[in-house]
Motif scaffolding. Structure first.
Motif, PDB file in Angstrom:
ATOM      1  N   ASN A   3      -2.578  -6.488   1.062  1.00  0.00           N
ATOM      2  CA  ASN A   3      -1.764  -6.473   2.264  1.00  0.00           C
ATOM      3  C   ASN A   3      -2.675  -6.180   3.463  1.00  0.00           C
ATOM      4  O   ASN A   3      -3.319  -5.140   3.513  1.00  0.00           O
ATOM      5  CB  ASN A   3      -0.697  -5.376   2.079  1.00  0.00           C
ATOM      6  N   CYS A   6      -2.572  -2.819   5.312  1.00  0.00           N
ATOM      7  CA  CYS A   6      -2.559  -1.605   4.498  1.00  0.00           C
ATOM      8  C   CYS A   6      -3.939  -0.941   4.494  1.00  0.00           C
ATOM      9  O   CYS A   6      -4.955  -1.553   4.147  1.00  0.00           O
ATOM     10  CB  CYS A   6      -2.123  -1.957   3.077  1.00  0.00           C
ATOM     11  N   PHE A   8      -5.152   1.324   2.501  1.00  0.00           N
ATOM     12  CA  PHE A   8      -5.784   1.448   1.186  1.00  0.00           C
ATOM     13  C   PHE A   8      -6.308   0.092   0.706  1.00  0.00           C
ATOM     14  O   PHE A   8      -7.337   0.043   0.015  1.00  0.00           O
ATOM     15  CB  PHE A   8      -4.825   2.079   0.173  1.00  0.00           C
ATOM     16  N   CYS A   9      -5.643  -1.004   1.062  1.00  0.00           N
ATOM     17  CA  CYS A   9      -6.198  -2.334   0.741  1.00  0.00           C
ATOM     18  C   CYS A   9      -7.533  -2.516   1.469  1.00  0.00           C
ATOM     19  O   CYS A   9      -8.472  -3.117   0.923  1.00  0.00           O
ATOM     20  CB  CYS A   9      -5.220  -3.437   1.135  1.00  0.00           C
ATOM     21  N   HIS A  48      -2.197  -4.303  -4.273  1.00  0.00           N
ATOM     22  CA  HIS A  48      -1.199  -3.612  -3.456  1.00  0.00           C
ATOM     23  C   HIS A  48       0.165  -3.566  -4.139  1.00  0.00           C
ATOM     24  O   HIS A  48       0.802  -4.595  -4.333  1.00  0.00           O
ATOM     25  CB  HIS A  48      -1.065  -4.299  -2.094  1.00  0.00           C
ATOM     26  N   HIS A  99       1.091   2.200  -0.234  1.00  0.00           N
ATOM     27  CA  HIS A  99       0.299   1.593  -1.305  1.00  0.00           C
ATOM     28  C   HIS A  99       0.258   2.693  -2.359  1.00  0.00           C
ATOM     29  O   HIS A  99      -0.277   3.779  -2.088  1.00  0.00           O
ATOM     30  CB  HIS A  99      -1.098   1.237  -0.777  1.00  0.00           C
TER      31      HIS A  99
HETATM   32 ZN    ZN Z   1      -2.364  -1.863   0.026  1.00  0.00          ZN
END
Ligand code: ZN
Ligand code: 5GP
Length: 142
Positions: A3, A6, A8-9, A48, A99
């Motif tokens: 994503n 995002c 964390f992505c 994700h 996430h």
């Molecule tokens: Zn993510």
């Protein structure tokens, strides 16, 4: 699928740096930038998924296995006396990053952190009715 919006992505892709502690083909573990105690880490799937319900259960097993491995070394490296595993799902539960992720928080005998207050059921009938309602829903799904 990752994503674009995002955070964390972006950590998985390397766009945002992190202090990595452990990695497999499917998961990544790194230090939380705002630790509850030093050594507080997160485990995330590289793909994700929003939360516990979105996450394939095989990946859940991989995350628990990573928590055993990384958690053991976090405890040893920090000299911790214990370890909390916490997963916040949805805003009401304190989820800020959507996430899926598991928190690994090293705990110390005298760290002064407290768990949340507990409440109680009005009576045993209330508890039994709720347990039966949940059990029925589980049977309906499975
Ligand atoms: Zn993510
Ligand atoms: P949640 O409240 O969603 O369960 O927790 C999100 C966690 O992600 C927080 O503890 C926060 O400190 C951590 N976090 C947010 N942004 C970043 C970041 O860019 N890098 C790292 N390492 N941790 C982050």
């Amino acid at each position: 699928m990752n994503n674009q919006d995002c955070i964390f992505c972006k950590i998985v892709s390397g766009e945002i740096p992190c202090f990595k502690i452990y990695e497999t083909d499917q998961i990544l573990s790194f230090l939380d930038i705002g630790p509850v105690n030093k050594g507080h880490a997160l485990i995330i799937p590289k793909e994700h998924y929003k939360n516990i319900w979105d996450l394939p259960s095989d990946l859940g097993k991989e995350i628990i296995s990573a928590a055993q491995i990384a958690g053991d070394s976090i405890v040893k490296a920090t000299g911790a006396d214990g370890l909390n595993l916490i997963m916040n799902n949805n805003e009401a539960a304190g989820q800020l990053v959507f996430h899926a992720h598991l928190h690994l928080i090293p705990r110390f005998n005298e760290d002064g952190l407290k768990h949340w207050d507990q409440s109680e059921y009005k009576n045993m009938d209330e508890a039994m009715a709720l347990a039966q309602k949940i059990e029925k829903m589980i049977k309906g799904i499975n």
